[in-house]
Write a protein that holds these residues in place. Structure first.
Motif, short mmCIF file in Angstrom:
data_model
loop_
_atom_site.label_atom_id
_atom_site.label_comp_id
_atom_site.label_asym_id
_atom_site.label_seq_id
_atom_site.Cartn_x
_atom_site.Cartn_y
_atom_site.Cartn_z
N THR A 138 50.90 103.17 84.49
CA THR A 138 49.66 102.85 83.81
C THR A 138 49.49 101.34 83.74
O THR A 138 50.43 100.58 84.01
N LEU A 139 48.30 100.90 83.36
CA LEU A 139 48.05 99.47 83.19
C LEU A 139 49.00 98.88 82.16
O LEU A 139 49.53 97.77 82.33
N VAL A 140 49.25 99.61 81.07
CA VAL A 140 50.16 99.13 80.04
C VAL A 140 51.57 98.97 80.60
O VAL A 140 52.27 98.00 80.32
N GLN A 141 52.00 99.91 81.42
CA GLN A 141 53.34 99.82 82.02
C GLN A 141 53.43 98.68 83.02
O GLN A 141 54.49 98.07 83.19
N GLN A 142 52.32 98.36 83.67
CA GLN A 142 52.30 97.18 84.54
C GLN A 142 52.50 95.92 83.71
O GLN A 142 53.18 94.98 84.14
N VAL A 143 51.92 95.88 82.51
CA VAL A 143 52.14 94.77 81.59
C VAL A 143 53.62 94.71 81.21
O VAL A 143 54.24 93.63 81.20
N VAL A 144 54.20 95.86 80.88
CA VAL A 144 55.61 95.92 80.49
C VAL A 144 56.50 95.36 81.61
O VAL A 144 57.38 94.53 81.37
N TRP A 145 56.25 95.80 82.84
CA TRP A 145 57.04 95.32 83.97
C TRP A 145 56.89 93.81 84.15
O TRP A 145 57.88 93.09 84.33
N ALA A 146 55.66 93.31 84.08
CA ALA A 146 55.42 91.88 84.25
C ALA A 146 56.14 91.07 83.18
O ALA A 146 56.71 90.01 83.47
N GLU A 147 56.13 91.55 81.96
CA GLU A 147 56.79 90.83 80.88
C GLU A 147 58.31 90.85 81.04
O GLU A 147 58.97 89.82 80.84
N GLU A 148 58.86 92.00 81.38
CA GLU A 148 60.31 92.07 81.56
C GLU A 148 60.75 91.23 82.75
O GLU A 148 61.82 90.61 82.71
N TYR A 149 59.95 91.21 83.79
CA TYR A 149 60.28 90.40 84.96
C TYR A 149 60.33 88.92 84.58
O TYR A 149 61.22 88.19 85.00
N ALA A 150 59.34 88.49 83.78
CA ALA A 150 59.29 87.08 83.38
C ALA A 150 60.49 86.69 82.54
O ALA A 150 60.89 85.52 82.52
N ARG A 151 61.09 87.65 81.82
CA ARG A 151 62.24 87.36 80.96
C ARG A 151 63.56 87.38 81.73
O ARG A 151 64.56 86.84 81.27
N THR B 249 48.43 87.11 83.62
CA THR B 249 48.31 86.14 82.55
C THR B 249 49.33 86.40 81.45
O THR B 249 49.96 85.48 80.92
N LEU B 250 49.53 87.67 81.12
CA LEU B 250 50.51 88.01 80.08
C LEU B 250 51.92 87.66 80.52
O LEU B 250 52.72 87.16 79.73
N ALA B 251 52.24 87.90 81.78
CA ALA B 251 53.57 87.53 82.28
C ALA B 251 53.74 86.02 82.26
O ALA B 251 54.82 85.51 81.91
N GLN B 252 52.71 85.30 82.61
CA GLN B 252 52.75 83.84 82.57
C GLN B 252 53.06 83.34 81.16
O GLN B 252 53.82 82.38 80.97
N GLN B 253 52.52 84.03 80.16
CA GLN B 253 52.73 83.60 78.78
C GLN B 253 54.16 83.81 78.32
O GLN B 253 54.64 83.10 77.42
N ILE B 254 54.86 84.76 78.92
CA ILE B 254 56.28 84.93 78.61
C ILE B 254 57.03 83.67 79.04
O ILE B 254 57.89 83.15 78.31
N GLY B 255 56.70 83.16 80.23
CA GLY B 255 57.31 81.92 80.69
C GLY B 255 56.96 80.75 79.79
O GLY B 255 57.81 79.90 79.49
N PHE B 256 55.70 80.70 79.34
CA PHE B 256 55.28 79.65 78.42
C PHE B 256 56.11 79.69 77.13
O PHE B 256 56.52 78.66 76.59
N ALA B 257 56.34 80.90 76.63
CA ALA B 257 57.09 81.05 75.39
C ALA B 257 58.52 80.54 75.54
O ALA B 257 59.07 79.90 74.63
N GLU B 258 59.14 80.80 76.70
CA GLU B 258 60.49 80.30 76.95
C GLU B 258 60.49 78.78 76.98
O GLU B 258 61.40 78.13 76.45
N GLU B 259 59.48 78.19 77.62
CA GLU B 259 59.40 76.73 77.66
C GLU B 259 59.21 76.16 76.25
O GLU B 259 59.83 75.13 75.91
N LEU B 260 58.38 76.79 75.45
CA LEU B 260 58.15 76.32 74.08
C LEU B 260 59.43 76.38 73.26
O LEU B 260 59.75 75.44 72.50
N ARG B 261 60.21 77.46 73.41
CA ARG B 261 61.47 77.57 72.68
C ARG B 261 62.41 76.43 73.07
O ARG B 261 63.12 75.87 72.22
N ALA B 262 62.43 76.09 74.37
CA ALA B 262 63.29 75.00 74.82
C ALA B 262 62.85 73.67 74.21
O ALA B 262 63.68 72.83 73.83
N VAL B 263 61.54 73.46 74.12
CA VAL B 263 61.03 72.23 73.52
C VAL B 263 61.38 72.16 72.03
O VAL B 263 61.78 71.11 71.52
N VAL B 264 61.27 73.28 71.34
CA VAL B 264 61.63 73.32 69.91
C VAL B 264 63.11 73.00 69.74
O VAL B 264 63.50 72.20 68.85
#
Length: 392
Positions: A69-82, A251-266
């Motif tokens: 499903t579209l939601v599961q595609q989001v899940v995969w993209a997010e897990e891949y980014a992590r 875009t959602l997967a990209q934001q996972i990467g952004f969140a990792e970068e933000l944590r590193a900056v913090v």
């Protein structure tokens, strides 16, 4: 995932039990293959394809690997980014070309190209921007002339072509009608890259020292007539349809990467003592809050409540946000931000650490993918109904 949408477009978000089962499967597979033997990007694409992780959701048409499903595609993209796995080199074929062929292609085109993408065997690049037609895509001057041997001959230049140095194919927006202007007389062609003497790819060295982007020169390159997508002269419609797919899940997967970068900056801000400055703390908190808003907005878009101009709003938001994060990364490091991780030399003058790379590469975030100026023009004209800019 999307529950209880009212007339006021209030959407509640959550993942179903089935989605979480899918997440566990995806996470386990990625963990098992992290740091594996297929670390080169092309080999990695074949590993993904062999185990059914490319083309999620295409199975209904018989072209992809597994149903999702579209939601599961989001899940995969997010897990891949992590996950600690290679960056994708096949995403242009999977996320841009494939949906475009599904929407506009013939059955012959789908059967020829989609299975090869799903197997990770053929890589693609996008031939849109030109030296005189970057953000103003309607200014394309590359020509494609019909010949008598069942092919088009493509002549012209494309620039900022991501991953062209790795690609097997390029989808090209070219002018097939002599004397046509703007969005008229354009066609969407599928062109093989391996044409020595007819196609030349020149990597562009960036401030980061890397070369993800390229110039591509076409000198009578062949494209078969059956590889014309959407019909001759309909290239603008196909091209705009393709750009519409460049949102949402990615875009959602990209934001996972952004969140990792933000944590590193913090973390860096705390270690360096920069976080003791209330102004810096405020900027860190603001960055976190803005990233959360971008995530909810992207989820709302997937929920079917997208407003006109939503992709332009999203691009403007994340482009400027990421640039500010790069600037903040330099600030929290202080004077050390200007020093390389090892002594720079003439042989390796661009040995950058992750923060330096973030700062330099994010300078381009408000330009590529549609500049901020173009996005604001789209919002003004198509959403707010303001008078159109004069066209020269």
């Amino acid at each position: 995932m999307f529950v209880g949408q009212s007339e006021a477009a209030i959407v509640e978000f959550g993942f179903s039990e089935e989605d979480e089962v899918f997440r566990a499967e995806a996470r386990a597979w990625l963990a098992a293959h992290a740091g594996g033997e297929a670390r080169d990007r092309r080999g990695w694409e074949r590993v993904l394809g062999a185990d059914g992780w490319i083309g999620l959701g295409w199975a209904e048409g018989g072209y992809g690997n597994r149903t999702a499903t579209l939601v599961q595609q989001v899940v995969w993209a997010e897990e891949y980014a992590r996950a600690d796995v290679p960056s994708r080199s096949g995403h242009i074929g999977e996320k841009l070309l494939a949906p475009t062929l599904i929407a506009f292609g013939t059955e012959g085109q789908k059967g020829r190209f989609l299975p090869a993408v799903a197997r990770g065997e053929e890589l693609w690049c996008q031939g849109y921007s030109e030296p005189g037609a970057g953000s103003d895509l309607a200014g394309v001057r590359t020509k494609a002339e019909r010949s008598g041997d069942g092919t088009y001959r493509v002549t012209g230049q494309k620039i900022w072509t991501s991953l062209a140095h790795e690609a097997d194919w390029c989808f090209v927006l070219a002018r097939t009608e002599e004397g046509s202007t703007r969005h008229h007389g354009l066609s969407f062609l599928l062109v093989p890259i391996d044409q020595p003497g007819r196609i030349e790819v020149r990597p562009i060295r960036q401030m980061t020292g890397t070369s993800e982007f390229n110039e591509v020169f076409f000198d009578g390159a062949h494209a078969r007539v059956e590889h014309l997508v959407g019909g001759e002269g309909n290239g603008w419609r196909v091209a705009m349809g393709l750009l519409g797919f460049e949102r949402g899940v990615s875009t959602l997967a990209q934001q996972i990467g952004f969140a990792e970068e933000l944590r590193a900056v913090v973390r860096q801000a705390v270690e360096s003592g920069a976080a003791d400055d209330p102004v810096v703390r405020d900027r860190l908190v603001r960055s976190w809050a803005e990233l959360r808003v971008m995530r909810w907005n992207a989820l709302r878009t997937l929920g079917g409540s997208e407003a006109p101009g939503a992709p332009s709003v999203a691009k403007s938001l994340w482009g400027r946000w990421h640039r500010r994060l790069g600037e903040l990364a330099m600030e929290v490091r202080g004077a050390r931000a200007a020093v390389g991780p090892r002594e720079w030399s003439a042989r390796a003058p661009y040995e950058l650490d992750p923060f330096q790379h973030l700062f330099l590469f994010s300078r381009a975030d408000t330009i590529y993918g549609g500049s901020d100026e173009v996005q604001r023009t789209i919002i003004a004209e198509r959403v707010l109904g303001l008078p159109k800019e004069p066209r020269g």
